[in-house]
Design a protein around this motif. Structure first.
Motif, mmCIF file in Angstrom:
data_model
loop_
_atom_site.group_PDB
_atom_site.id
_atom_site.type_symbol
_atom_site.label_atom_id
_atom_site.label_comp_id
_atom_site.label_asym_id
_atom_site.label_seq_id
_atom_site.Cartn_x
_atom_site.Cartn_y
_atom_site.Cartn_z
ATOM 1 N N VAL A 71 52.547 57.062 45.646
ATOM 2 C CA VAL A 71 51.193 57.005 46.182
ATOM 3 C C VAL A 71 50.225 56.793 45.027
ATOM 4 O O VAL A 71 50.197 57.569 44.073
ATOM 5 N N VAL A 72 49.437 55.724 45.132
ATOM 6 C CA VAL A 72 48.441 55.386 44.119
ATOM 7 C C VAL A 72 47.083 55.856 44.613
ATOM 8 O O VAL A 72 46.642 55.471 45.705
ATOM 9 N N HIS A 73 46.417 56.678 43.815
ATOM 10 C CA HIS A 73 45.081 57.166 44.142
ATOM 11 C C HIS A 73 44.057 56.432 43.286
ATOM 12 O O HIS A 73 44.186 56.377 42.060
ATOM 13 N N ALA A 74 43.036 55.872 43.938
ATOM 14 C CA ALA A 74 42.009 55.125 43.217
ATOM 15 C C ALA A 74 40.629 55.487 43.750
ATOM 16 O O ALA A 74 40.493 56.078 44.832
ATOM 17 N N LEU A 75 39.620 55.117 42.982
ATOM 18 C CA LEU A 75 38.221 55.271 43.377
ATOM 19 C C LEU A 75 37.604 53.889 43.432
ATOM 20 O O LEU A 75 37.770 53.086 42.513
ATOM 21 N N LEU A 76 36.872 53.611 44.495
ATOM 22 C CA LEU A 76 36.316 52.281 44.717
ATOM 23 C C LEU A 76 34.852 52.231 44.309
ATOM 24 O O LEU A 76 34.083 53.148 44.594
ATOM 25 N N GLY A 77 34.477 51.133 43.658
ATOM 26 C CA GLY A 77 33.076 50.839 43.403
ATOM 27 C C GLY A 77 32.582 51.290 42.052
ATOM 28 O O GLY A 77 33.240 52.054 41.337
ATOM 29 N N PRO A 78 31.389 50.823 41.676
ATOM 30 C CA PRO A 78 30.835 51.156 40.354
ATOM 31 C C PRO A 78 30.559 52.637 40.172
ATOM 32 O O PRO A 78 30.624 53.155 39.059
ATOM 33 N N LEU A 79 30.238 53.348 41.252
ATOM 34 C CA LEU A 79 30.011 54.792 41.152
ATOM 35 C C LEU A 79 31.305 55.585 41.283
ATOM 36 O O LEU A 79 31.311 56.801 41.052
ATOM 37 N N GLN A 80 32.392 54.901 41.650
ATOM 38 C CA GLN A 80 33.721 55.504 41.714
ATOM 39 C C GLN A 80 33.731 56.788 42.556
ATOM 40 O O GLN A 80 34.207 57.833 42.136
ATOM 41 N N GLU A 81 33.186 56.683 43.776
ATOM 42 C CA GLU A 81 33.103 57.853 44.636
ATOM 43 C C GLU A 81 33.942 57.730 45.911
ATOM 44 O O GLU A 81 34.266 58.731 46.528
ATOM 45 N N GLU A 82 34.277 56.500 46.328
ATOM 46 C CA GLU A 82 35.024 56.328 47.564
ATOM 47 C C GLU A 82 36.517 56.317 47.274
ATOM 48 O O GLU A 82 37.021 55.438 46.583
ATOM 49 N N PRO A 83 37.270 57.294 47.800
ATOM 50 C CA PRO A 83 38.713 57.351 47.520
ATOM 51 C C PRO A 83 39.490 56.311 48.305
ATOM 52 O O PRO A 83 39.192 56.009 49.459
ATOM 53 N N VAL A 84 40.503 55.748 47.651
ATOM 54 C CA VAL A 84 41.403 54.776 48.263
ATOM 55 C C VAL A 84 42.829 55.187 47.943
ATOM 56 O O VAL A 84 43.131 55.572 46.806
ATOM 57 N N THR A 85 43.708 55.104 48.932
ATOM 58 C CA THR A 85 45.110 55.453 48.742
ATOM 59 C C THR A 85 45.985 54.250 49.074
ATOM 60 O O THR A 85 45.801 53.619 50.116
ATOM 61 N N VAL A 86 46.901 53.934 48.178
ATOM 62 C CA VAL A 86 47.856 52.843 48.391
ATOM 63 C C VAL A 86 49.260 53.418 48.272
ATOM 64 O O VAL A 86 49.593 54.026 47.248
ATOM 65 N N CYS A 87 50.069 53.233 49.303
ATOM 66 C CA CYS A 87 51.456 53.707 49.283
ATOM 67 C C CYS A 87 52.385 52.534 48.991
ATOM 68 O O CYS A 87 52.178 51.428 49.507
ATOM 69 N N ALA A 88 53.381 52.754 48.167
ATOM 70 C CA ALA A 88 54.255 51.658 47.745
ATOM 71 C C ALA A 88 55.681 52.146 47.558
ATOM 72 O O ALA A 88 55.928 53.330 47.330
ATOM 73 N N ASP A 89 56.608 51.203 47.652
ATOM 74 C CA ASP A 89 58.001 51.498 47.344
ATOM 75 C C ASP A 89 58.238 51.554 45.847
ATOM 76 O O ASP A 89 59.179 52.200 45.377
ATOM 77 N N ALA A 90 57.407 50.832 45.086
ATOM 78 C CA ALA A 90 57.534 50.795 43.630
ATOM 79 C C ALA A 90 56.168 50.532 43.032
ATOM 80 O O ALA A 90 55.274 49.990 43.690
ATOM 81 N N VAL A 91 56.015 50.924 41.787
ATOM 82 C CA VAL A 91 54.752 50.734 41.063
ATOM 83 C C VAL A 91 55.045 50.080 39.720
ATOM 84 O O VAL A 91 56.030 50.428 39.053
ATOM 85 N N LEU A 92 54.214 49.137 39.355
ATOM 86 C CA LEU A 92 54.330 48.485 38.057
ATOM 87 C C LEU A 92 53.051 48.752 37.275
ATOM 88 O O LEU A 92 51.960 48.393 37.719
ATOM 89 N N LEU A 93 53.188 49.405 36.137
ATOM 90 C CA LEU A 93 52.043 49.766 35.306
ATOM 91 C C LEU A 93 51.771 48.656 34.294
ATOM 92 O O LEU A 93 52.603 48.376 33.436
#
Length: 470
Positions: free
Chosen positions: A106-128
């Motif tokens: 599960v990837v947790h991110a914040l959306l936008g220039p103020l970085q206040e809106e949470p976004v969650t992305v679920c994946a089988d694999a992650v590439l950094l």
């Protein structure tokens, strides 16, 4: 908000992330490409926004054709729906959720220039593919307005078509200084000097590495020709020892280095300037890998021949596995994307394509390994740092306080210095000052093991733990 679960989440849209995304998508994997910038490309392919009306943005790049190929391919994949590009998304954590096999990430991110809106992305694999950031070592006056990082000066020019001043000195060490100096000069800045602490003659002692990368040698020759054309004075085996000014920078003092990396007595010279672009190499962004528990080799993420980390379902590519430039990042990204696709779909990569990418990766790694032995900060740079020089800019901790923590209070590692002085407790969490603290105290610079990759509002953390938001 929750998004459709992709097969592969790629974090970072620089050269490595782009190559990985395209390779994975081309082999039947749905990809979500997540990046904090407004557009893909990373620092290397940074471009001015269309609104600025740049008529020849390619003039700021020597890899423009590669970018056009990557950018066009990404646009086609996004339109086809095989890649989803989430721009302006700031990833702060990746967590494994062991619900069923295989492990879900599960990837947790914040959306936008103020970085206040949470976004969650679920994946089988992650590439950094999180890239790297500049290392800047302190010296008296380095906090003056007008002193910027070399990469910062380049970003202003590439991304905003603006220059930081009228008369500049570019200083430090590393291959980044060449495009910064030539780029500023071509934009009309008077570059008074390029101050490089390394000795260019050292390259001659590594003929095999140079012969394996003729393109890089030709690139260096072109930069040299541009320096001559713009009358930029090259000062090899020199270093900046101080920056001067009251309200802002108005001059720097540089000095020659002896064979031991010490400033030669009587070699100081003062150069008038309103801008100093300075950098001492790059460091890998490894925060997300650390929080996932990936093995760290020195200060880089450790990977195998397929760019896999030792954490199931996690790959890494590009500068996060070791600083090596765009060509190496592209090769590693391609290998990582193909590997992830093969593992997720149960297929085998084409051996000829795989071998070609692996050969490019090996040659690039050998070349940059040679560069690392040449481009290094002066061995005794700490001797020029006075006790009243601010080391940690966030917490305004001086070099004297850092030295006292080690010499008088017995601190034997960077973390203890941090606890005793607050150096590294500010907004950047030690990313800027940690190399300096380690150098001033003689402590080893070790991975920080940060739980979160960036500051996160408490409300977002609370909602991230709510099962209804999973």
């Amino acid at each position: 908000m929750a998004t459709e679960r992709p097969h592969l989440a790629v974090i970072g849209a620089g050269p490595a992330g782009l190559a990985a995304s395209l390779a994975a998508a081309a082999h039947g994997v749905r990809v979500t490409l997540i990046d904090s910038a407004a557009g893909a490309g990373g620092q290397f392919y940074r471009r001015p926004p269309a609104g600025l009306g740049a008529r020849h943005p390619e003039a700021l790049h020597h890899g423009w054709r590669t970018w056009r190929r990557l950018g066009d391919a990404l646009a086609a994949r996004v339109e086809a729906g095989t890649i989803r590009h989430l721009a302006d998304h700031h990833v702060w954590c990746v967590e494994p959720v062991e619900r069923v096999e295989p492990v879900e990430l599960v990837v947790h991110a914040l959306l936008g220039p103020l970085q206040e809106e949470p976004v969650t992305v679920c994946a089988d694999a992650v590439l950094l593919a999180t890239g790297g950031y500049e290392k800047v070592l302190p010296f008296p006056g380095w906090t003056l307005p007008g002193v910027v990082t070399a990469g910062g000066a380049q970003a202003m020019l590439k991304g905003g078509l603006v220059v930081p001043g009228q008369r500049a000195v570019v200083a430090g060490t590393g291959p980044l200084l060449l495009p910064v100096a030539t780029g500023l000069a071509a934009a009309g800045v008077e570059v008074a000097a390029l101050v490089e602490s390394a000795d260019p003659k050292a390259f001659l002692r590594r003929p095999l590495a140079l012969a394996a990368q003729p393109g890089k040698v030709a690139e260096g020759v072109r930069y040299g020709a541009q320096l001559l054309r713009h009358h930029v004075k090259l000062l090899p085996r020199h270093t900046v020892v101080a920056a001067h000014g009251e309200q802002r920078l108005d001059a720097v003092t540089v000095a020659a280095l002896d064979t031991h990396g010490r400033v030669g007595p009587g070699t100081e010279r003062r150069i008038a300037c309103d801008t100093l672009a300075v950098g001492h190499g790059m460091l890998a962004h490894i925060d997300l890998a650390e929080s996932l528990g990936c093995r760290i080799d020195g200060l880089n993420v450790a990977v195998d021949e397929e760019q896999r980390t030792d954490v199931p379902g996690v790959w890494a590519a590009g500068e996060t596995t070791g600083i090596g430039g765009a060509a190496l990042s592209l090769a590693e990204g391609h290998i990582a994307g193909r590997s992830a696709a093969a593992r997720l779909t149960g297929t085998r990569p084409d051996p000829h394509t795989w071998a070609r990418a692996a050969r490019s990766r090996r040659r690039a790694r050998e070349f940059f390994a040679a560069l690392d032995t040449v481009y290094a900060p002066p061995a005794h740079w700490t001797e020029q740092v006075t006790d009243d020089t601010v080391v940690c800019r966030c917490e305004e901790v001086t070099a004297g306080a850092v030295r006292n923590a080690a010499d008088e209070l017995g601190a034997g590692d960077v973390r203890t210095v941090k606890l005793l002085t607050r150096a590294g407790m500010g907004w950047c969490q030690g990313r800027m000052c940690e190399p300096a603290v380690a150098g001033l105290t003689g402590c080893e610079q070790t991975p920080a093991r940060r739980l979160l990759a960036r500051p996160v509002p408490l409300g977002v953390l609370a909602r991230a733990g709510d099962p209804e938001n999973d």
